[in-house]
Design a protein around this motif. Structure first.
Motif, PDB file in Angstrom:
ATOM      1  N   GLU B 176      16.895 -10.312  74.927  1.00  9.96           N
ATOM      2  CA  GLU B 176      15.818  -9.363  75.176  1.00  9.96           C
ATOM      3  C   GLU B 176      15.445  -8.701  73.854  1.00  9.96           C
ATOM      4  O   GLU B 176      16.339  -8.215  73.134  1.00  9.96           O
ATOM      5  CB  GLU B 176      16.296  -8.306  76.181  1.00  9.96           C
ATOM      6  CG  GLU B 176      15.167  -7.521  76.812  1.00  9.96           C
ATOM      7  CD  GLU B 176      15.708  -6.463  77.785  1.00  9.96           C
ATOM      8  OE1 GLU B 176      15.079  -5.409  77.903  1.00  9.96           O
ATOM      9  OE2 GLU B 176      16.772  -6.705  78.401  1.00  9.96           O
ATOM     10  N   ILE B 177      14.148  -8.666  73.539  1.00  7.23           N
ATOM     11  CA  ILE B 177      13.708  -8.015  72.301  1.00  7.23           C
ATOM     12  C   ILE B 177      14.129  -6.545  72.353  1.00  7.23           C
ATOM     13  O   ILE B 177      13.916  -5.870  73.356  1.00  7.23           O
ATOM     14  CB  ILE B 177      12.173  -8.138  72.138  1.00  7.23           C
ATOM     15  CG1 ILE B 177      11.790  -9.597  71.846  1.00  7.23           C
ATOM     16  CG2 ILE B 177      11.676  -7.230  71.007  1.00  7.23           C
ATOM     17  CD1 ILE B 177      10.288  -9.851  71.781  1.00  7.23           C
ATOM     18  N   GLY B 178      14.741  -6.082  71.270  1.00  2.20           N
ATOM     19  CA  GLY B 178      15.125  -4.666  71.196  1.00  2.20           C
ATOM     20  C   GLY B 178      16.507  -4.357  71.743  1.00  2.20           C
ATOM     21  O   GLY B 178      16.914  -3.194  71.743  1.00  2.20           O
ATOM     22  N   LYS B 179      17.196  -5.386  72.214  1.00  2.32           N
ATOM     23  CA  LYS B 179      18.526  -5.152  72.780  1.00  2.32           C
ATOM     24  C   LYS B 179      19.610  -5.816  71.924  1.00  2.32           C
ATOM     25  O   LYS B 179      19.575  -7.021  71.685  1.00  2.32           O
ATOM     26  CB  LYS B 179      18.617  -5.719  74.201  1.00  2.32           C
ATOM     27  CG  LYS B 179      17.898  -4.861  75.225  1.00  2.32           C
ATOM     28  CD  LYS B 179      18.810  -3.742  75.745  1.00  2.32           C
ATOM     29  CE  LYS B 179      18.092  -2.811  76.699  1.00  2.32           C
ATOM     30  NZ  LYS B 179      17.817  -1.486  76.143  1.00  2.32           N
ATOM     31  N   GLY B 180      20.587  -5.016  71.495  1.00  2.00           N
ATOM     32  CA  GLY B 180      21.752  -5.566  70.817  1.00  2.00           C
ATOM     33  C   GLY B 180      22.748  -6.054  71.852  1.00  2.00           C
ATOM     34  O   GLY B 180      22.576  -5.806  73.053  1.00  2.00           O
ATOM     35  N   VAL B 181      23.754  -6.768  71.394  1.00  6.96           N
ATOM     36  CA  VAL B 181      24.723  -7.272  72.357  1.00  6.96           C
ATOM     37  C   VAL B 181      26.132  -7.124  71.776  1.00  6.96           C
ATOM     38  O   VAL B 181      26.368  -7.423  70.601  1.00  6.96           O
ATOM     39  CB  VAL B 181      24.394  -8.737  72.758  1.00  6.96           C
ATOM     40  CG1 VAL B 181      24.158  -9.602  71.543  1.00  6.96           C
ATOM     41  CG2 VAL B 181      25.483  -9.351  73.613  1.00  6.96           C
ATOM     42  N   MET B 182      27.057  -6.638  72.624  1.00  7.19           N
ATOM     43  CA  MET B 182      28.443  -6.520  72.184  1.00  7.19           C
ATOM     44  C   MET B 182      29.129  -7.845  72.462  1.00  7.19           C
ATOM     45  O   MET B 182      29.219  -8.285  73.598  1.00  7.19           O
ATOM     46  CB  MET B 182      29.171  -5.387  72.902  1.00  7.19           C
ATOM     47  CG  MET B 182      30.574  -5.195  72.362  1.00  7.19           C
ATOM     48  SD  MET B 182      31.294  -3.593  72.777  1.00  7.19           S
ATOM     49  CE  MET B 182      31.618  -3.829  74.509  1.00  7.19           C
ATOM     50  N   LEU B 183      29.587  -8.490  71.393  1.00  6.08           N
ATOM     51  CA  LEU B 183      30.187  -9.816  71.543  1.00  6.08           C
ATOM     52  C   LEU B 183      31.699  -9.725  71.711  1.00  6.08           C
ATOM     53  O   LEU B 183      32.332 -10.670  72.164  1.00  6.08           O
ATOM     54  CB  LEU B 183      29.872 -10.669  70.303  1.00  6.08           C
ATOM     55  CG  LEU B 183      28.398 -10.983  70.093  1.00  6.08           C
ATOM     56  CD1 LEU B 183      28.199 -11.721  68.771  1.00  6.08           C
ATOM     57  CD2 LEU B 183      27.852 -11.818  71.241  1.00  6.08           C
ATOM     58  N   ARG B 184      32.239  -8.587  71.308  1.00 13.65           N
ATOM     59  CA  ARG B 184      33.688  -8.432  71.375  1.00 13.65           C
ATOM     60  C   ARG B 184      33.994  -6.946  71.423  1.00 13.65           C
ATOM     61  O   ARG B 184      33.473  -6.182  70.606  1.00 13.65           O
ATOM     62  CB  ARG B 184      34.260  -9.073  70.108  1.00 13.65           C
ATOM     63  CG  ARG B 184      35.752  -9.030  69.984  1.00 13.65           C
ATOM     64  CD  ARG B 184      36.125  -9.548  68.599  1.00 13.65           C
ATOM     65  NE  ARG B 184      37.565  -9.387  68.440  1.00 13.65           N
ATOM     66  CZ  ARG B 184      38.403 -10.390  68.237  1.00 13.65           C
ATOM     67  NH1 ARG B 184      37.967 -11.608  68.119  1.00 13.65           N
ATOM     68  NH2 ARG B 184      39.697 -10.161  68.122  1.00 13.65           N
ATOM     69  N   PRO B 185      34.820  -6.537  72.393  1.00 18.59           N
ATOM     70  CA  PRO B 185      35.154  -5.110  72.448  1.00 18.59           C
ATOM     71  C   PRO B 185      36.158  -4.754  71.362  1.00 18.59           C
ATOM     72  O   PRO B 185      36.841  -5.633  70.830  1.00 18.59           O
ATOM     73  CB  PRO B 185      35.778  -4.942  73.842  1.00 18.59           C
ATOM     74  CG  PRO B 185      36.311  -6.294  74.184  1.00 18.59           C
ATOM     75  CD  PRO B 185      35.500  -7.317  73.439  1.00 18.59           C
ATOM     76  N   ALA B 221      20.024  -8.643  66.892  1.00 20.16           N
ATOM     77  CA  ALA B 221      18.992  -9.619  66.521  1.00 20.16           C
ATOM     78  C   ALA B 221      17.698  -8.887  66.200  1.00 20.16           C
ATOM     79  O   ALA B 221      17.011  -9.204  65.228  1.00 20.16           O
ATOM     80  CB  ALA B 221      18.776 -10.614  67.654  1.00 20.16           C
ATOM     81  N   THR B 222      17.367  -7.906  67.012  1.00 19.84           N
ATOM     82  CA  THR B 222      16.124  -7.160  66.783  1.00 19.84           C
ATOM     83  C   THR B 222      16.412  -5.980  65.874  1.00 19.84           C
ATOM     84  O   THR B 222      16.982  -4.975  66.284  1.00 19.84           O
ATOM     85  CB  THR B 222      15.523  -6.644  68.111  1.00 19.84           C
ATOM     86  OG1 THR B 222      15.522  -7.703  69.065  1.00 19.84           O
ATOM     87  CG2 THR B 222      14.098  -6.168  67.884  1.00 19.84           C
TER      88      THR B 222
END
Lengths: 279, 309
Positions: B176-185, B221-222
């Motif tokens: 989603e544009i504008g959304k970061g993502v946690m790949l690892r806690p 990404a964004t």
């Protein structure tokens, strides 16, 4: 034809008056180039182009790009007169809160297709529109007005190469060749002549005219429509400040507006009486 | 392993099937940017503009003004550098629906050298109003970002690379544009990566784990608009941040995160990236090492900051 020419001449005179009054009020803007280009603008908006002020985004419209965007007042008075927006808006030219920005802004002004004013960029955008219209099998045409000083920008020549390479016969380029730019004569600042030969060498169909002779403008625009396989470039020889004798051929009036003292004299030149009516 | 530019070429050719309005422009680099795949399939909707990037961007703006969805591609150095003012005036200022997808960004361009390695393009694009800036991490995300860019109305800059990079997402990933993502806690420190550096951050987190340090990894990404929430949460919860980008430490991801945290949640932070200098000729992998963009460099930065904490 003669009746058409007379009507357009009358309209161009009216629009010159609107330009002078608008620029006098705004105290900021470009007088000389607006007056040199207005006969071309008038002939396009009131004779040649298919457009609908009640529906500025009408799909069947022809597209107009004022690449020499500093002549925005010329386009604005035509758009207002055609009914794209109320004439009162002209009083807010260049003021905070107005949609009439110093240079054409498609975000706010109905009838403005793209943002121009940073010189050299309008022809590329006109090319893009012409390519899109061709893909859509539309018979709409694109008209782009450039300044002669603007031809000093390298991007113009990139765009000319592309317009000819892609054989954009739905594109008509018009050069408002008034021979002057901010720092003086185009020929002395950075010579761009011979313009017709250069455009021909790039692959344009070139027509050279007197840019204040309405019947020559009409004939050139008509001829442009019949040319296939290449864009037409109309080199319109014009006079900067045309119509107001003491502005004519003066580079110093490039970005200067009529003063309180000059206003009545300028209107007098345009055949207006002191009460603002036509003599 | 797939290069993001390859993923772009394939995604674009697929998008072309779904949407007739998509048109593509290139400036004599279609074989490298992979727009050639689209060109082969839809020659009538592909325009090679020659080595004339300024005109390419302006033409894209005109196509957009007439209702098309243009994707304009060349190397990042030219899309952003040579054509910057066209991007600003003809695309961003009118909010033209143009997608500028630049490949060969950063130092991993490799052998072509510093003249061709854009280390400042994120900073430049991020500063332009109306511009959305996306730096995908792998091929899967690239394909999703290209689709999202096509669906988004307005100017988008997508920054891609030349070389193969590890795949870190799978088919379940929702971009989603504008959304970061946690790949690892993680609880001790957070790595915030973008582009190919996110994969390096994941390796760095593994290395720290072996030493008993719990590192969170966030992928951004964004870069603009920035996902402030995920970054602020990481700052509050881990109290230490290391940013990682294949770009100058000035004005890119590190700059954006620093600005955000300085204002809203001052946090110990280190920026890993190119330290205000130009690139060099060499192999991509050698250059990542030379410029200090390997997992061990991230580990080092993390330890420095943890020592200060």
């Amino acid at each position: 034809m003669n009746e058409t020419v007379a009507t357009l001449q009358k309209k161009a005179r009216k629009l010159r008056v609107d330009i002078i009054k608008t620029l006098h009020r705004s105290k900021s803007g470009h007088t000389g180039g607006s007056l040199s280009v207005i006969d071309l603008v008038t002939t396009l908006y009131y004779h040649k182009m298919r457009h609908n002020p009640a529906d500025p985004k009408w799909a069947g419209r022809d597209r107009f790009v004022l690449s020499k965007g500093h002549a925005a007042p010329a386009q604005y008075v035509a758009l207002a007169d055609c009914g794209y927006f109320p004439a009162e808006d002209l009083g807010m030219l260049r003021q905070l809160g107005s949609h009439l920005q110093g240079h054409p802004d498609s975000k706010g002004t109905p009838g403005v297709e793209v943002c121009t004013g940073s010189l050299g960029q309008g022809l590329s955008m006109a090319n893009g529109m012409a390519l899109a219209l061709r893909l859509d099998k539309s018979n709409s045409r694109v008209y782009a007005i450039l300044g002669d000083g603007e031809l000093q920008e390298g991007q113009i020549w990139e765009a000319l190469m592309a317009a000819c390479h892609y054989r954009l016969d739905n594109l008509c380029i018009m050069i408002d060749a008034n021979g002057l730019q901010i720092d003086g004569e185009v020929a002395k600042v950075m010579n761009v002549e011979p313009i017709p030969e250069k455009l021909r060498a790039f692959g344009c169909n070139v027509i050279e005219i007197d840019g204040h002779d309405i019947s020559q403008i009409i004939s050139a625009l008509d001829a442009a429509e019949t040319v296939k396989g290449q864009p037409t470039a109309i080199v319109a020889r014009t006079v900067k400040g045309k119509g107001v004798s003491f502005f004519e051929n003066k580079a110093s009036y490039h970005g200067v507006t009529p003063s309180d003292e000059e206003l009545p004299r300028a209107l007098e030149c345009l055949g207006e009486d002191c009460n603002g009516g036509e003599k | 392993m797939i290069a993001t530019r390859d993923a772009y070429g394939e995604a674009l050719a697929k998008l072309g099937e779904e949407n007739d309005n998509i048109v593509v422009l290139d400036a004599d680099l279609s074989g490298s940017t992979k727009t050639s795949l689209f060109a082969k399939k839809f020659p009538e909707r592909f325009f090679n503009m020659g080595i004339a990037e300024a005109n390419m961007i302006g033409t894209a703006a005109g196509l957009a003004a007439a209702g098309k969805i243009p994707f304009a591609s060349t190397f990042a150095i030219f899309a952003v550098g040579r054509a910057w003012e066209q991007v600003r005036q003809s695309v961003a200022y009118p909010k033209a629906n143009v997608k500028i997808v630049a490949t060969h960004s950063g130092i991993t361009v490799g052998e072509d050298g510093g003249s061709h390695q854009s280390v400042e393009d994120i900073a430049i694009m991020r500063a332009v109003p109306n511009m959305t800036v996306i730096v995908p991490a792998d091929g899967i995300e690239t394909a999703l970002a290209v689709k999202a860019a096509a669906d988004f109305k307005g100017p988008v800059y997508v920054r891609l690379g030349r070389n193969k990079v590890p795949t870190i997402f799978d088919d379940t990933y929702k971009f989603e544009i504008g959304k970061g993502v946690m790949l690892r806690p993680g609880t001790d420190i957070t790595f915030i990566g973008t582009g190919l550096m996110t994969a390096q951050a994941l390796v760095a987190a593994d290395l720290l784990q072996a030493e008993g340090i719990s590192a969170r990894v966030i992928h951004i990404a964004t870069i603009k608009p920035l996902d402030e929430e995920i970054i602020l949460a990481a700052a509050r919860e881990t109290g230490a941040i290391v940013t990682a980008e294949e770009h100058s430490i000035i004005g890119g991801l590190g700059g954006a995160v620093s600005e955000l945290l300085s204002e809203k949640c001052p946090t110990k932070l280190k920026r890993v990236g190119i330290k205000d200098r130009f690139g060099l000729s060499g192999k991509g992998d050698e250059l990542l090492k030379y410029f200090g963009l390997l997992p061990e460099n991230l580990v080092e930065a993390a330890k420095e900051i943890l020592a200060e904490k």
